[in-house]
Design a protein around this motif. Structure first.
Motif, PDB file in Angstrom:
ATOM      1  N   MET A   7      -3.518  -0.087   3.524  1.00 52.73           N
ATOM      2  CA  MET A   7      -4.629   0.246   2.642  1.00 52.73           C
ATOM      3  C   MET A   7      -4.132   1.260   1.616  1.00 52.73           C
ATOM      4  O   MET A   7      -4.220   2.482   1.825  1.00 52.73           O
ATOM      5  CB  MET A   7      -5.812   0.821   3.426  1.00 52.73           C
ATOM      6  CG  MET A   7      -6.409  -0.152   4.424  1.00 52.73           C
ATOM      7  SD  MET A   7      -7.792   0.560   5.353  1.00 52.73           S
ATOM      8  CE  MET A   7      -8.950   0.885   4.016  1.00 52.73           C
ATOM      9  N   PRO A   8      -3.545   0.786   0.513  1.00 50.63           N
ATOM     10  CA  PRO A   8      -2.968   1.704  -0.471  1.00 50.63           C
ATOM     11  C   PRO A   8      -4.039   2.537  -1.155  1.00 50.63           C
ATOM     12  O   PRO A   8      -5.214   2.169  -1.192  1.00 50.63           O
ATOM     13  CB  PRO A   8      -2.283   0.755  -1.472  1.00 50.63           C
ATOM     14  CG  PRO A   8      -3.051  -0.523  -1.348  1.00 50.63           C
ATOM     15  CD  PRO A   8      -3.443  -0.615   0.097  1.00 50.63           C
ATOM     16  N   ALA A   9      -3.617   3.662  -1.702  1.00 47.60           N
ATOM     17  CA  ALA A   9      -4.532   4.514  -2.448  1.00 47.60           C
ATOM     18  C   ALA A   9      -5.040   3.789  -3.682  1.00 47.60           C
ATOM     19  O   ALA A   9      -4.424   2.837  -4.177  1.00 47.60           O
ATOM     20  CB  ALA A   9      -3.824   5.805  -2.855  1.00 47.60           C
ATOM     21  N   GLY A  15       1.709  -3.547  -3.415  1.00 48.63           N
ATOM     22  CA  GLY A  15       2.509  -3.971  -2.273  1.00 48.63           C
ATOM     23  C   GLY A  15       3.424  -2.893  -1.759  1.00 48.63           C
ATOM     24  O   GLY A  15       4.092  -3.071  -0.744  1.00 48.63           O
ATOM     25  N   VAL A  16       3.488  -1.751  -2.464  1.00 47.40           N
ATOM     26  CA  VAL A  16       4.315  -0.635  -2.034  1.00 47.40           C
ATOM     27  C   VAL A  16       3.621   0.652  -2.446  1.00 47.40           C
ATOM     28  O   VAL A  16       2.902   0.701  -3.451  1.00 47.40           O
ATOM     29  CB  VAL A  16       5.731  -0.710  -2.662  1.00 47.40           C
ATOM     30  CG1 VAL A  16       5.665  -0.592  -4.179  1.00 47.40           C
ATOM     31  CG2 VAL A  16       6.655   0.348  -2.079  1.00 47.40           C
ATOM     32  N   GLU A  17       3.779   1.687  -1.638  1.00 44.20           N
ATOM     33  CA  GLU A  17       3.236   2.999  -1.954  1.00 44.20           C
ATOM     34  C   GLU A  17       4.263   4.047  -1.559  1.00 44.20           C
ATOM     35  O   GLU A  17       4.888   3.947  -0.502  1.00 44.20           O
ATOM     36  CB  GLU A  17       1.920   3.239  -1.222  1.00 44.20           C
ATOM     37  CG  GLU A  17       1.242   4.547  -1.617  1.00 44.20           C
ATOM     38  CD  GLU A  17      -0.169   4.677  -1.044  1.00 44.20           C
ATOM     39  OE1 GLU A  17      -0.857   5.629  -1.421  1.00 44.20           O
ATOM     40  OE2 GLU A  17      -0.559   3.818  -0.215  1.00 44.20           O
ATOM     41  N   PRO A  94       4.718  -6.604   4.370  1.00 37.55           N
ATOM     42  CA  PRO A  94       5.691  -7.670   4.654  1.00 37.55           C
ATOM     43  C   PRO A  94       5.699  -8.671   3.505  1.00 37.55           C
ATOM     44  O   PRO A  94       4.656  -9.025   2.972  1.00 37.55           O
ATOM     45  CB  PRO A  94       5.138  -8.307   5.934  1.00 37.55           C
ATOM     46  CG  PRO A  94       4.279  -7.253   6.553  1.00 37.55           C
ATOM     47  CD  PRO A  94       3.688  -6.471   5.411  1.00 37.55           C
ATOM     48  N   GLY A  95       6.855  -9.077   3.097  1.00 42.32           N
ATOM     49  CA  GLY A  95       6.960 -10.023   1.993  1.00 42.32           C
ATOM     50  C   GLY A  95       7.186  -9.374   0.647  1.00 42.32           C
ATOM     51  O   GLY A  95       7.564 -10.058  -0.309  1.00 42.32           O
ATOM     52  N   PHE A  96       6.959  -8.055   0.535  1.00 43.07           N
ATOM     53  CA  PHE A  96       7.176  -7.399  -0.759  1.00 43.07           C
ATOM     54  C   PHE A  96       8.658  -7.172  -1.027  1.00 43.07           C
ATOM     55  O   PHE A  96       9.101  -7.197  -2.160  1.00 43.07           O
ATOM     56  CB  PHE A  96       6.432  -6.061  -0.806  1.00 43.07           C
ATOM     57  CG  PHE A  96       6.472  -5.414  -2.162  1.00 43.07           C
ATOM     58  CD1 PHE A  96       5.638  -5.853  -3.177  1.00 43.07           C
ATOM     59  CD2 PHE A  96       7.343  -4.373  -2.429  1.00 43.07           C
ATOM     60  CE1 PHE A  96       5.680  -5.268  -4.439  1.00 43.07           C
ATOM     61  CE2 PHE A  96       7.387  -3.777  -3.682  1.00 43.07           C
ATOM     62  CZ  PHE A  96       6.554  -4.221  -4.692  1.00 43.07           C
ATOM     63  N   LEU A  97       9.427  -6.977   0.035  1.00 42.26           N
ATOM     64  CA  LEU A  97      10.863  -6.784  -0.112  1.00 42.26           C
ATOM     65  C   LEU A  97      11.538  -8.122  -0.383  1.00 42.26           C
ATOM     66  O   LEU A  97      11.303  -9.092   0.344  1.00 42.26           O
ATOM     67  CB  LEU A  97      11.430  -6.166   1.164  1.00 42.26           C
ATOM     68  CG  LEU A  97      12.904  -5.776   1.172  1.00 42.26           C
ATOM     69  CD1 LEU A  97      13.168  -4.646   0.197  1.00 42.26           C
ATOM     70  CD2 LEU A  97      13.327  -5.372   2.587  1.00 42.26           C
ATOM     71  N   PRO A  98      12.363  -8.228  -1.432  1.00 42.64           N
ATOM     72  CA  PRO A  98      13.048  -9.509  -1.713  1.00 42.64           C
ATOM     73  C   PRO A  98      13.979  -9.907  -0.569  1.00 42.64           C
ATOM     74  O   PRO A  98      14.344  -9.078   0.273  1.00 42.64           O
ATOM     75  CB  PRO A  98      13.850  -9.210  -2.991  1.00 42.64           C
ATOM     76  CG  PRO A  98      13.253  -7.975  -3.565  1.00 42.64           C
ATOM     77  CD  PRO A  98      12.704  -7.190  -2.415  1.00 42.64           C
ATOM     78  N   ASP A  99      14.351 -11.168  -0.562  1.00 43.51           N
ATOM     79  CA  ASP A  99      15.267 -11.684   0.444  1.00 43.51           C
ATOM     80  C   ASP A  99      16.640 -11.050   0.244  1.00 43.51           C
ATOM     81  O   ASP A  99      17.267 -11.223  -0.801  1.00 43.51           O
ATOM     82  CB  ASP A  99      15.363 -13.206   0.333  1.00 43.51           C
ATOM     83  CG  ASP A  99      16.221 -13.816   1.433  1.00 43.51           C
ATOM     84  OD1 ASP A  99      16.704 -13.056   2.299  1.00 43.51           O
ATOM     85  OD2 ASP A  99      16.409 -15.042   1.419  1.00 43.51           O
ATOM     86  N   PHE A 146       5.249  -3.078 -13.337  1.00 44.65           N
ATOM     87  CA  PHE A 146       6.000  -4.313 -13.119  1.00 44.65           C
ATOM     88  C   PHE A 146       6.265  -4.443 -11.617  1.00 44.65           C
ATOM     89  O   PHE A 146       7.220  -3.847 -11.109  1.00 44.65           O
ATOM     90  CB  PHE A 146       7.317  -4.309 -13.886  1.00 44.65           C
ATOM     91  CG  PHE A 146       7.167  -4.399 -15.371  1.00 44.65           C
ATOM     92  CD1 PHE A 146       6.963  -5.625 -15.998  1.00 44.65           C
ATOM     93  CD2 PHE A 146       7.215  -3.245 -16.147  1.00 44.65           C
ATOM     94  CE1 PHE A 146       6.829  -5.701 -17.373  1.00 44.65           C
ATOM     95  CE2 PHE A 146       7.081  -3.314 -17.518  1.00 44.65           C
ATOM     96  CZ  PHE A 146       6.884  -4.542 -18.136  1.00 44.65           C
ATOM     97  N   PRO A 147       5.429  -5.176 -10.896  1.00 45.79           N
ATOM     98  CA  PRO A 147       5.648  -5.316  -9.441  1.00 45.79           C
ATOM     99  C   PRO A 147       7.048  -5.797  -9.097  1.00 45.79           C
ATOM    100  O   PRO A 147       7.626  -5.355  -8.093  1.00 45.79           O
ATOM    101  CB  PRO A 147       4.581  -6.343  -9.036  1.00 45.79           C
ATOM    102  CG  PRO A 147       3.485  -6.145 -10.033  1.00 45.79           C
ATOM    103  CD  PRO A 147       4.187  -5.834 -11.324  1.00 45.79           C
TER     104      PRO A 147
END
Length: 296
Positions: A7-9, A15-17, A94-99, A146-147
């Motif tokens: 639950m980001p601010a 997808g990242v905080e 999960p899934g936000f980090l590239p392969d 830029f996500p």
């Protein structure tokens, strides 16, 4: 046990905080961080200064300058003592980090903490600060967000802090080099229903010998022991951090009855589930930092 959801601010839904231990303490005046919790997201933390303690899946870690903590989704952990710790704390879905290929980034059984070499520490903090600055800009000025950039900066940080390990040997002279990652993913998805290696050979298209060689090359144990260890870890989590009766734990883990579960658990730990649950005090035992420091 608290189930934590991502639950980001407000304004930080990328997808990242990026937070810090100081912010964690400020947000958690009641000290909930010291109690067992199970996030459904990743937590990557770097200790820039100070001493502290952390407990993850029944392992106690001493935190000091240069320590890295990576809590993967589903792990049960608690910040046993981070009152004197400072450094960045990154939360991501999960899934936000590239392969990143076959790295420990995807290994849910990897250690939750390790220590960076002195020459790597400033580079890791620099990578974390770059991510923080871009994240702050994205929150303040959404048109500059830029996500994909945030995702790649996170990947750069992860690659910088991952332990340096020898490359995993391939199977059959380079063939099927992705066997173990596929097996590990299948175990993570089905371990509560499939308890035999044969269950996985049927759906994966590999024979038992191939899975065993791949698991042993990657982890030091065969395919069956790797599977049993994953089931046993989840059994310990349920027994230590929930009030479920043993019969319900057995049911959740896919055992036909409590007797089969008890036999399995006792074979893995040397104790029946009820005895282990009564004896285990790790979830509430404070970390003695003086003793831990003396041992390092």
């Amino acid at each position: 046990m608290r189930q934590l959801h991502y639950m980001p601010a407000l304004g930080a839904a990328y997808g990242v905080e990026v937070l810090s231990f100081a912010q964690l303490r400020e947000m958690d005046g009641a000290g909930v961080r010291t109690r067992p919790q199970r996030p459904d997201f990743h937590v990557l933390a770097l200790v820039a200064s100070g001493w502290g303690g952390h407990v993850a899946d029944f392992e106690t870690y001493l935190l000091r300058e240069g320590s890295v903590v990576w809590i993967r989704p589903g792990m049960v952990h608690r910040w046993s003592d981070v009152d004197g710790v400072d450094g960045p704390l990154i939360l991501f879905r999960p899934g936000f980090l590239p392969d990143l290929g076959p790295t420990p980034a995807w290994d849910l059984s990897a250690p939750a903490s390790w220590h960076l070499a002195p020459q790597v520490q400033p580079l890791a903090l620099l990578a974390a600060d770059h991510l923080r600055r871009e994240h702050d800009v994205a929150v303040r000025v959404p048109r500059l967000a830029f996500p994909a950039l945030l995702s790649h900066l996170l990947a750069a940080l992860v690659l910088r802090v991952l332990p340096v390990e020898a490359p995993t040997p391939t199977v059959s002279g380079g063939r099927c080099r992705d066997v173990f990652p596929r097996y590990r993913a299948a175990v993570e998805e089905h371990f509560t229903e499939w308890h035999q290696v044969a269950d996985y050979t049927r759906v994966m298209g590999y024979d038992r010998r191939t899975l065993t060689r791949a698991a042993r090359a990657a982890t030091g144990v065969g395919a069956k022991e790797f599977l049993d260890q994953r089931i046993l870890l989840e059994a310990k989590r349920l027994l230590a951090h929930t009030d479920l009766p043993v019969s319900r734990c057995a049911q959740r883990l896919g055992f036909r009855d409590a007797a089969n579960f008890t036999t399995f658990f006792q074979r893995g730990t040397g104790q029946p589930p009820s005895t282990w649950r009564t004896a285990d005090a790790r979830a509430t035992r404070p970390l003695d930092l003086s003793d831990a420091a003396a041992s390092t």
